[in-house]
Design a protein around this motif. Structure first.
Motif, PDB file in Angstrom:
ATOM      1  N   LEU A 210      11.201   8.726  -0.615  1.00  0.00           N
ATOM      2  CA  LEU A 210      12.186   8.947   0.161  1.00  0.00           C
ATOM      3  C   LEU A 210      13.825   9.941  -0.519  1.00  0.00           C
ATOM      4  O   LEU A 210      13.501  10.948  -0.417  1.00  0.00           O
ATOM      5  CB  LEU A 210      12.510   8.294   1.312  1.00  0.00           C
ATOM      6  N   ALA A 211      13.691   9.383  -1.416  1.00  0.00           N
ATOM      7  CA  ALA A 211      14.836   9.895  -2.300  1.00  0.00           C
ATOM      8  C   ALA A 211      14.668  11.224  -2.790  1.00  0.00           C
ATOM      9  O   ALA A 211      15.546  11.854  -2.338  1.00  0.00           O
ATOM     10  CB  ALA A 211      15.328   9.116  -2.886  1.00  0.00           C
ATOM     11  N   ASP A 212      12.942  10.948  -3.155  1.00  0.00           N
ATOM     12  CA  ASP A 212      12.995  12.744  -3.436  1.00  0.00           C
ATOM     13  C   ASP A 212      12.471  13.525  -3.268  1.00  0.00           C
ATOM     14  O   ASP A 212      12.995  14.526  -2.525  1.00  0.00           O
ATOM     15  CB  ASP A 212      11.099  12.065  -4.125  1.00  0.00           C
ATOM     16  N   GLN A 213      11.959  12.945  -1.448  1.00  0.00           N
ATOM     17  CA  GLN A 213      12.625  14.183  -0.753  1.00  0.00           C
ATOM     18  C   GLN A 213      12.773  14.896  -0.390  1.00  0.00           C
ATOM     19  O   GLN A 213      13.894  15.922   0.020  1.00  0.00           O
ATOM     20  CB  GLN A 213      11.229  13.481   0.869  1.00  0.00           C
ATOM     21  N   MET A 214      14.507  13.472   0.417  1.00  0.00           N
ATOM     22  CA  MET A 214      15.796  14.449   0.303  1.00  0.00           C
ATOM     23  C   MET A 214      16.770  15.206  -0.802  1.00  0.00           C
ATOM     24  O   MET A 214      17.423  15.322  -0.127  1.00  0.00           O
ATOM     25  CB  MET A 214      16.468  13.290   1.321  1.00  0.00           C
ATOM     26  N   GLU A 215      16.018  15.034  -1.874  1.00  0.00           N
ATOM     27  CA  GLU A 215      17.469  15.255  -2.646  1.00  0.00           C
ATOM     28  C   GLU A 215      18.121  14.357  -3.231  1.00  0.00           C
ATOM     29  O   GLU A 215      19.406  15.105  -3.519  1.00  0.00           O
ATOM     30  CB  GLU A 215      16.774  16.864  -2.900  1.00  0.00           C
ATOM     31  N   VAL A 216      18.300  13.012  -2.895  1.00  0.00           N
ATOM     32  CA  VAL A 216      19.437  12.446  -2.860  1.00  0.00           C
ATOM     33  C   VAL A 216      19.091  10.844  -3.908  1.00  0.00           C
ATOM     34  O   VAL A 216      18.249  11.143  -4.148  1.00  0.00           O
ATOM     35  CB  VAL A 216      19.934  12.142  -2.111  1.00  0.00           C
ATOM     36  N   SER A 217      19.757  10.937  -4.649  1.00  0.00           N
ATOM     37  CA  SER A 217      19.919   9.664  -5.249  1.00  0.00           C
ATOM     38  C   SER A 217      19.489   7.960  -4.456  1.00  0.00           C
ATOM     39  O   SER A 217      19.567   8.199  -3.203  1.00  0.00           O
ATOM     40  CB  SER A 217      21.598   9.150  -6.083  1.00  0.00           C
ATOM     41  N   ARG A 218      19.040   7.484  -5.163  1.00  0.00           N
ATOM     42  CA  ARG A 218      18.852   6.316  -4.543  1.00  0.00           C
ATOM     43  C   ARG A 218      20.506   5.518  -3.778  1.00  0.00           C
ATOM     44  O   ARG A 218      20.039   4.910  -2.578  1.00  0.00           O
ATOM     45  CB  ARG A 218      17.721   4.553  -5.640  1.00  0.00           C
ATOM     46  N   THR A 219      20.718   5.613  -4.855  1.00  0.00           N
ATOM     47  CA  THR A 219      22.177   5.260  -3.899  1.00  0.00           C
ATOM     48  C   THR A 219      22.811   5.495  -3.174  1.00  0.00           C
ATOM     49  O   THR A 219      23.231   4.955  -2.092  1.00  0.00           O
ATOM     50  CB  THR A 219      23.245   5.207  -5.524  1.00  0.00           C
TER      51      THR A 219
END
Length: 224
Positions: free
Chosen positions: A25-34
């Motif tokens: 999901l983090a990759d899909q939304m292009e955000v960090s896991r934090t």
């Protein structure tokens, strides 16, 4: 957080649905896991999702959502209120606002009455729909504040976004966006004269008129 919240409230992510794994999901939304974890904490606090060990994060049923949360209301309004949502908002207004008008007629101070007068004057002078909606919102906020009941007054900050959207939709339906000005004047005068029963009736008629106007809008849209 806002993107996921809108997708949940809008039905793109449905109740009971498992969200993708954190890294996916983090990759899909292009955000960090934090950043994603922080967003999930907020959404969980709002009742939209729940996380369980070895299961993952699942979308919760709407009955668990904090429906009066400012963000949740904002997301619903951003997606345009559904007929059911508008109906429920009107029902809530019918319960809260007539009682608030009656309480304001008993307890309002001179300064609070001046703020009501100022809001009404701004409605009367409004040149366009946006100015009208802003003044209309200020009028209803002034009524709630004039109850001198901090619990009731705090409701405004919760439903402000929804009411603002509702007032715009209602005024947009009418041929003249100032069509409800006489209703507001009757509420104002009843409060000024310290007549709680009259204030309650006037506010109830105002909300009923808004309901009728929204139903007219729905019927017109159906015919179109």
């Amino acid at each position: 957080m806002h993107e996921l919240g809108q997708r949940i409230v809008g039905g793109e992510l449905r109740p009971g649905e498992l969200l993708p794994r954190e890294e996916t999901l983090a990759d899909q939304m292009e955000v960090s896991r934090t950043a994603l974890r922080e967003a999930m904490k907020v959404l969980s606090a709002k009742g939209l999702v729940e996380s369980r060990p070895k299961v993952g994060t699942r979308v919760r049923d709407p009955r668990f959502w904090h429906q009066l949360d400012a963000d949740v209301l904002g997301w619903r309004c951003a997606l345009m209120p559904t007929e059911d949502f508008v109906r429920k908002l009107v029902e809530m207004r019918e319960v809260i606002e007539p009682a608030a008008a009656a309480a304001a007629a008993v307890r309002c101070s001179v300064e609070q009455l001046e703020r009501l007068d100022a809001a009404y004057a701004a409605m009367d002078k409004a040149k366009d729909l946006n100015a009208w909606a802003e003044a209309d919102l200020a009028f209803h906020e002034a009524v709630l504040n004039a109850t001198n009941n901090e619990l009731m007054a705090s409701l405004f900050s919760v439903i402000e976004t929804a009411l603002g959207t509702f007032f715009v939709l209602s005024a947009r339906t009418a041929k003249d966006f100032k069509y409800s000005l006489p209703h507001h004047q009757k509420v104002l005068e009843a409060i000024r004269r310290r007549q709680p029963d009259a204030a309650r009736r006037a506010m109830l008629r105002m909300v009923a008129d808004s309901r009728a106007n929204m139903e007219k809008r729905r019927r017109s849209a159906g015919k179109a």
